[in-house]
Design a protein around this motif. Sequence first.
Motif, PDB file in Angstrom:
ATOM      1  N   ALA B 276      -0.800 -12.863  -4.684  1.00 12.24           N
ATOM      2  CA  ALA B 276      -0.540 -13.559  -3.418  1.00 12.24           C
ATOM      3  C   ALA B 276       0.540 -12.818  -2.639  1.00 12.24           C
ATOM      4  O   ALA B 276       0.445 -12.639  -1.422  1.00 12.24           O
ATOM      5  CB  ALA B 276      -0.105 -14.990  -3.688  1.00 12.24           C
ATOM      6  N   SER B 277       1.554 -12.366  -3.357  1.00 13.56           N
ATOM      7  CA  SER B 277       2.661 -11.670  -2.722  1.00 13.56           C
ATOM      8  C   SER B 277       2.186 -10.388  -2.030  1.00 13.56           C
ATOM      9  O   SER B 277       2.546 -10.107  -0.885  1.00 13.56           O
ATOM     10  CB  SER B 277       3.686 -11.373  -3.817  1.00 13.56           C
ATOM     11  N   LEU B 279      -1.166  -9.462  -1.357  1.00 14.11           N
ATOM     12  CA  LEU B 279      -2.300  -9.554  -0.439  1.00 14.11           C
ATOM     13  C   LEU B 279      -1.990 -10.368   0.819  1.00 14.11           C
ATOM     14  O   LEU B 279      -2.623 -10.144   1.860  1.00 14.11           O
ATOM     15  CB  LEU B 279      -3.534 -10.084  -1.171  1.00 14.11           C
ATOM     16  N   LEU B 280      -1.027 -11.268   0.769  1.00 15.52           N
ATOM     17  CA  LEU B 280      -0.650 -11.946   2.022  1.00 15.52           C
ATOM     18  C   LEU B 280      -0.080 -10.905   3.000  1.00 15.52           C
ATOM     19  O   LEU B 280      -0.376 -10.927   4.198  1.00 15.52           O
ATOM     20  CB  LEU B 280       0.369 -13.067   1.762  1.00 15.52           C
ATOM     21  N   ILE B 281       0.712  -9.970   2.456  1.00 16.71           N
ATOM     22  CA  ILE B 281       1.242  -8.888   3.309  1.00 16.71           C
ATOM     23  C   ILE B 281       0.084  -8.066   3.885  1.00 16.71           C
ATOM     24  O   ILE B 281       0.074  -7.724   5.070  1.00 16.71           O
ATOM     25  CB  ILE B 281       2.208  -7.978   2.508  1.00 16.71           C
ATOM     26  N   VAL B 284      -1.657 -10.092   6.715  1.00 14.02           N
ATOM     27  CA  VAL B 284      -0.876 -10.213   7.943  1.00 14.02           C
ATOM     28  C   VAL B 284      -0.672  -8.835   8.602  1.00 14.02           C
ATOM     29  O   VAL B 284      -0.613  -8.737   9.823  1.00 14.02           O
ATOM     30  CB  VAL B 284       0.472 -10.927   7.659  1.00 14.02           C
TER      31      VAL B 284
END
Lengths: 166, 426
Positions: B276-277, B279-281, B284
Amino acid sequence: MTHPFRATILWLCRMAEWVAIVALIAATALIMAQIVAREVFVTGLSWADELARYAGLTVIFMAVPALLARNEHVKVDMFHDMMPPRPRRFFNITNDVLMVVFAAMFLIAGWQFMQRAARFSTPALGMPNLIFYMPAAIGMLLLLLVAIDRAVAALTSAPKDEADAP
Amino acid sequence: MMSLVATCLFMVLMCLGLPIAASLGLAAGAVIWWYDLPLAVIAQRTVNSLDSTPLLAVPMFIFAASIFNTAGITQHLFDFIRMIVGRIRGGLGYVTILTHLIFSGISGAALADIGALGSIQIRMMRQQGYKDEFSAGICMAASTLGPIFPPSIPLVIYATTAEISAVRLMLAGIIPALVIAAVLMAQVAWIARREGLPVDTVEVTRSSFLRQTWIALPAILAPVILIGGMMAGFLGSTEAAGITVVYAILIGLFVYRKLNWTNFIESARETVLACASILLIVGVSELFAWVLAIDQIPTLAAQFLITLSSNPWVLLLIANVILLAAGTILEPLPAILLLTPILAPGLTQAGVDPIHLGIVVVLNLMIGLLTPPVGMSLYMVSNIGRIPLERVMAGAIPFIVSLIIALAIVTFVPAFSTWLPSLVMK
């Protein structure tokens, strides 16, 4: 004693984390199913590919709120850590409020996007887009709640408390 | 103008300590709102960029590495390689490089490799009288092998951004990783002779060597299966990653017998959080790149680069300078996602092979992990090795020089990157 609002949010984050774990295991199984179907039964499983991607989205967005609750998002804290206590406290509060803005912005954008996209379905499974994008919506809603809790905690904590919000 | 505002806002928010994903998202969102663009695009671009089969390789590679780690493979690899090269002067330096090289065939991220191997390596070197600066430096430098040798999360993300084959790109990383390992080993040899580094105290008998080889063999076979599957052409990068997860589970359960339900779930938990850490980057950043594209920054950058020179070597040199500078202030993943669309069109137009460029970009940004202020490896090694940050930084300097030499070799000998994929995949 933990405030009931925070306790509920943390419980929801844990539940979301479990959903992400199940989705990760499901994604692995679906990828393997595609290899077996192609190599052994000489057939493609387009539904499994779509479901694996759905599981992938679920992994990401269901774990995002827990990351914030654990304060584990990737960030550059070198300059922040060098600041004296008072400005550091100010920027802690600012950052928590900005996380609220980020999550709220995403949800408003998601709402606008779904006005158009909700009418369509996914190509392989015919899954309504509303369901396909649901993990992102739930994850960001939970992120908003965690961010609000942190921002409130930061605003109401005593100035001498230099530690990050929970 | 819009891009300049977004970039400045992103840098300010990031430096104030806001999570990188939120910094990128808010900077892009503010510009979208200010210029009255449709807000819906924020959710649409972010989520749709993550709805991708190639990107599914990222959770799979992280999951596999986490299970291997839980199964205790890192210690077995370390012990095995100590038996082979430990008794050379400066042996633990070579052991560090080679364990990173083999572990990089299982894991795909530099920081994960430091997390898995760093504490064992630094503790052992300290016990045998190595300076902390050397231990920290070699550990950080060797960790750059992780994202170059397959599997590699940054290479998967580069391939997705540049729309090239992830399998080709990962195969292209094999020889450059060996070049980096060779340059680092040459440096260890030089330091060992100059400073009289110690010889390892490990006892090697025929039976202990055979036993340790037998124990380490399933771990060494993991990259062979992964790379073999990709080279044979019947596995895509995501499928190869999925097979590696299953292989890790099987050897964790039946060979090393350390995997149980509790630590399996713990590995899965670590994976979803790391994933999550990262792939959220990624999601966005895609939104941010869209803002840059609206301003036609990639086209303008390509035109600008071509006006500077049409010589691909000169352009590669310029790209290296830009990427090394960007690596000091940006995390590798946002840097890949933001700079690839800016640099790649101009360079490929001038004749640089996109596969070769991918390796050059990722290697540059991995060197950035060793440089302040955003050198995550520095902080991680300082933290796990309990070494003051200034000593870690001092230790990094000589190894940064070696990595730049390796970068120059990889940059100016494209065949090291392009030969293997073109040989295997016609």
